[in-house]
Design a protein around this motif. Structure first.
Motif, PDB file in Angstrom:
ATOM      1  N   PRO A   8      -3.022 -12.153   6.753  1.00  0.00           N
ATOM      2  CA  PRO A   8      -2.414 -11.375   7.821  1.00  0.00           C
ATOM      3  C   PRO A   8      -3.463 -10.612   8.618  1.00  0.00           C
ATOM      4  CG  PRO A   8      -2.084 -10.300   5.697  1.00  0.00           C
ATOM      5  CD  PRO A   8      -2.678 -11.650   5.420  1.00  0.00           C
ATOM      6  N   ASP A   9      -3.210 -10.457   9.915  1.00  0.00           N
ATOM      7  CA  ASP A   9      -4.106  -9.683  10.744  1.00  0.00           C
ATOM      8  C   ASP A   9      -3.273  -8.829  11.693  1.00  0.00           C
ATOM      9  OD1 ASP A   9      -3.119 -11.545  12.476  1.00  0.00           O
ATOM     10  OD2 ASP A   9      -5.030 -12.491  12.945  1.00  0.00           O
ATOM     11  N   GLY A  10      -3.935  -7.947  12.422  1.00  0.00           N
ATOM     12  CA  GLY A  10      -3.240  -7.051  13.325  1.00  0.00           C
ATOM     13  C   GLY A  10      -3.082  -5.663  12.722  1.00  0.00           C
ATOM     14  N   LEU A  11      -2.817  -4.701  13.586  1.00  0.00           N
ATOM     15  CA  LEU A  11      -2.633  -3.317  13.154  1.00  0.00           C
ATOM     16  C   LEU A  11      -1.310  -3.196  12.390  1.00  0.00           C
ATOM     17  CD1 LEU A  11      -3.741  -0.350  13.507  1.00  0.00           C
ATOM     18  CD2 LEU A  11      -2.128  -0.178  15.410  1.00  0.00           C
ATOM     19  N   PRO A  12      -1.319  -2.599  11.189  1.00  0.00           N
ATOM     20  CA  PRO A  12      -0.062  -2.449  10.445  1.00  0.00           C
ATOM     21  C   PRO A  12       0.930  -1.554  11.186  1.00  0.00           C
ATOM     22  CG  PRO A  12      -1.949  -2.104   8.999  1.00  0.00           C
ATOM     23  CD  PRO A  12      -2.476  -2.137  10.399  1.00  0.00           C
ATOM     24  N   GLU A  63      -5.898   1.648   5.758  1.00  0.00           N
ATOM     25  CA  GLU A  63      -6.297   1.340   7.129  1.00  0.00           C
ATOM     26  C   GLU A  63      -5.354   2.051   8.092  1.00  0.00           C
ATOM     27  OE1 GLU A  63      -5.529  -2.810   8.358  1.00  0.00           O
ATOM     28  OE2 GLU A  63      -4.607  -3.091   6.391  1.00  0.00           O
ATOM     29  N   PRO A  64      -5.788   2.251   9.348  1.00  0.00           N
ATOM     30  CA  PRO A  64      -4.915   2.917  10.321  1.00  0.00           C
ATOM     31  C   PRO A  64      -3.624   2.129  10.526  1.00  0.00           C
ATOM     32  CG  PRO A  64      -7.163   2.746  11.139  1.00  0.00           C
ATOM     33  CD  PRO A  64      -7.090   1.889   9.912  1.00  0.00           C
ATOM     34  N   PHE A  86       5.691  -3.213   1.745  1.00  0.00           N
ATOM     35  CA  PHE A  86       5.472  -4.647   1.542  1.00  0.00           C
ATOM     36  C   PHE A  86       5.509  -5.344   2.894  1.00  0.00           C
ATOM     37  CE2 PHE A  86       9.992  -3.973   1.429  1.00  0.00           C
ATOM     38  CZ  PHE A  86      10.572  -5.089   2.017  1.00  0.00           C
ATOM     39  N   PRO A  87       4.723  -6.429   3.076  1.00  0.00           N
ATOM     40  CA  PRO A  87       4.657  -7.109   4.370  1.00  0.00           C
ATOM     41  C   PRO A  87       5.938  -7.880   4.658  1.00  0.00           C
ATOM     42  CG  PRO A  87       3.328  -8.259   2.743  1.00  0.00           C
ATOM     43  CD  PRO A  87       3.794  -6.997   2.098  1.00  0.00           C
ATOM     44  N   PHE A 106       5.301  -3.943   8.154  1.00  0.00           N
ATOM     45  CA  PHE A 106       5.532  -3.648   6.742  1.00  0.00           C
ATOM     46  C   PHE A 106       6.887  -2.957   6.609  1.00  0.00           C
ATOM     47  CE2 PHE A 106       1.050  -4.313   6.752  1.00  0.00           C
ATOM     48  CZ  PHE A 106       0.671  -4.629   5.457  1.00  0.00           C
ATOM     49  N   GLY A 107       7.670  -3.408   5.614  1.00  0.00           N
ATOM     50  CA  GLY A 107       8.910  -2.733   5.294  1.00  0.00           C
ATOM     51  C   GLY A 107       8.689  -1.676   4.224  1.00  0.00           C
ATOM     52  N   VAL A 108       9.706  -0.859   4.017  1.00  0.00           N
ATOM     53  CA  VAL A 108       9.681   0.183   2.994  1.00  0.00           C
ATOM     54  C   VAL A 108      10.819  -0.087   2.015  1.00  0.00           C
ATOM     55  CG1 VAL A 108       9.863   2.663   2.556  1.00  0.00           C
ATOM     56  CG2 VAL A 108       8.726   1.842   4.627  1.00  0.00           C
ATOM     57  N   ARG A 109      10.474  -0.185   0.738  1.00  0.00           N
ATOM     58  CA  ARG A 109      11.491  -0.474  -0.279  1.00  0.00           C
ATOM     59  C   ARG A 109      12.505   0.662  -0.370  1.00  0.00           C
ATOM     60  NH1 ARG A 109       6.849  -2.724  -2.468  1.00  0.00           N
ATOM     61  NH2 ARG A 109       7.071  -4.954  -2.950  1.00  0.00           N
ATOM     62  N   THR A 110      13.782   0.277  -0.459  1.00  0.00           N
ATOM     63  CA  THR A 110      14.874   1.244  -0.576  1.00  0.00           C
ATOM     64  C   THR A 110      15.602   1.005  -1.888  1.00  0.00           C
ATOM     65  OG1 THR A 110      15.158   1.252   1.824  1.00  0.00           O
ATOM     66  CG2 THR A 110      16.976   2.109   0.500  1.00  0.00           C
ATOM     67  N   ALA A 111      15.738   2.038  -2.695  1.00  0.00           N
ATOM     68  CA  ALA A 111      16.453   1.902  -3.963  1.00  0.00           C
ATOM     69  C   ALA A 111      17.957   1.823  -3.707  1.00  0.00           C
ATOM     70  CB  ALA A 111      16.142   3.085  -4.875  1.00  0.00           C
TER      71      ALA A 111
END
Length: 261
Positions: A18-22, A84-85, A6-7, A51-56
């Protein structure tokens, strides 16, 4: 599958496209994507969007399987859905999960392989290391959190917050107990960063990453285990440089030292 990405854009950009390389950031053991909130504005200034990564949570009854490979597989599938890259960055345990995710992509979803893998404060995965606070008491876990840093003192001072922090740490570290690298070497350009005073993943282990990756660039930062958050601007500048230089790969099996921020 529901994406785990998620952003993390600041609120004032919510109405802008949003723009730019993830830049996908995988947190350390016991951590969440909240750790990367402070990256969003300096990243945007450098043409990156975080982008973050969801943590349970450990108390979540629907928490998915939490082995390193299960988490890496979900991450890999989410990176493929991103379409996308990207730059994939992992901190500590997150670096191991990120490396496993890239291995999965190289084997099964080659079109989704990141442009650059960055592992921070992560020991070489093919070398056995003792699991911190494995089977230890809460006091030992709290001492470990104090030693490595990164946990606000007010969290450790509050009984409820301290209990959750310890549970999250143990839950994440438990995924390492039966883990073993499968012997394959990453072919994706890999940047390996270390903190000069890190007691968990010391910089003298950097050269050993050539046993797990073919194209390795190394950097040492003047901080400890949480240098990604102590030196965020320098780290993002390093990522930009290593991304630009990733095509000029060193000879396989030999790390390419870079300047030391």
């Amino acid at each position: 599958m529901t994406s785990v990405l998620f952003p993390l854009d600041p609120g004032r950009f919510a109405r802008q496209e949003p723009d730019g390389l993830p830049l996908v950031a995988v947190p350390h053991a016991g951590g969440t994507a909240h750790a990367y909130r402070g990256w969003t504005e300096p990243a945007r200034a450098r043409g990156l969007r975080v982008f973050g990564v969801r943590t349970a949570m450990p108390t979540d009854p629907d928490s998915p399987e939490r082995t390193v490979r299960a988490r890496a597989r979900r991450l890999a599938e989410s990176l493929a859905e991103l379409g996308e890259p990207c730059v994939l960055v992992g901190h500590s345990l997150g670096g191991l999960i990120a490396a496993e995710a890239v291995l999965h992509l190289e084997r099964h979803l080659a079109d989704a392989v990141p442009a650059l893998l960055v592992v921070c404060a992560t020991n070489p995965p093919h070398l056995p290391r003792p699991v911190p606070v494995a089977g230890g008491t809460e006091e030992e876990a709290v001492d470990f959190l104090r030693t490595v840093g990164g946990t606000p003192p007010q969290v450790l001072a509050d009984p409820g917050m301290r209990e959750l922090a310890v549970a999250m740490l143990r839950n994440d570290l438990a995924s390492l107990r039966d883990y073993a690298w499968d012997g394959r070497r990453l072919t994706t350009p890999t940047a390996v960063y270390a903190g000069r005073t890190d007691p968990v993943a010391p910089p003298d282990s950097l050269a050993e990453w050539t046993g797990a990756a073919e194209q390795v660039t190394t950097r040492v930062f003047d901080s400890g285990h949480f240098f990604p958050h102590d030196s965020t601007a320098h780290l993002l500048d390093a990522i930009r440089l290593d991304l630009a230089g990733s095509r000029a790969a060193p000879a396989p099996g030999r790390p390419r030292p870079a300047h030391r921020p």
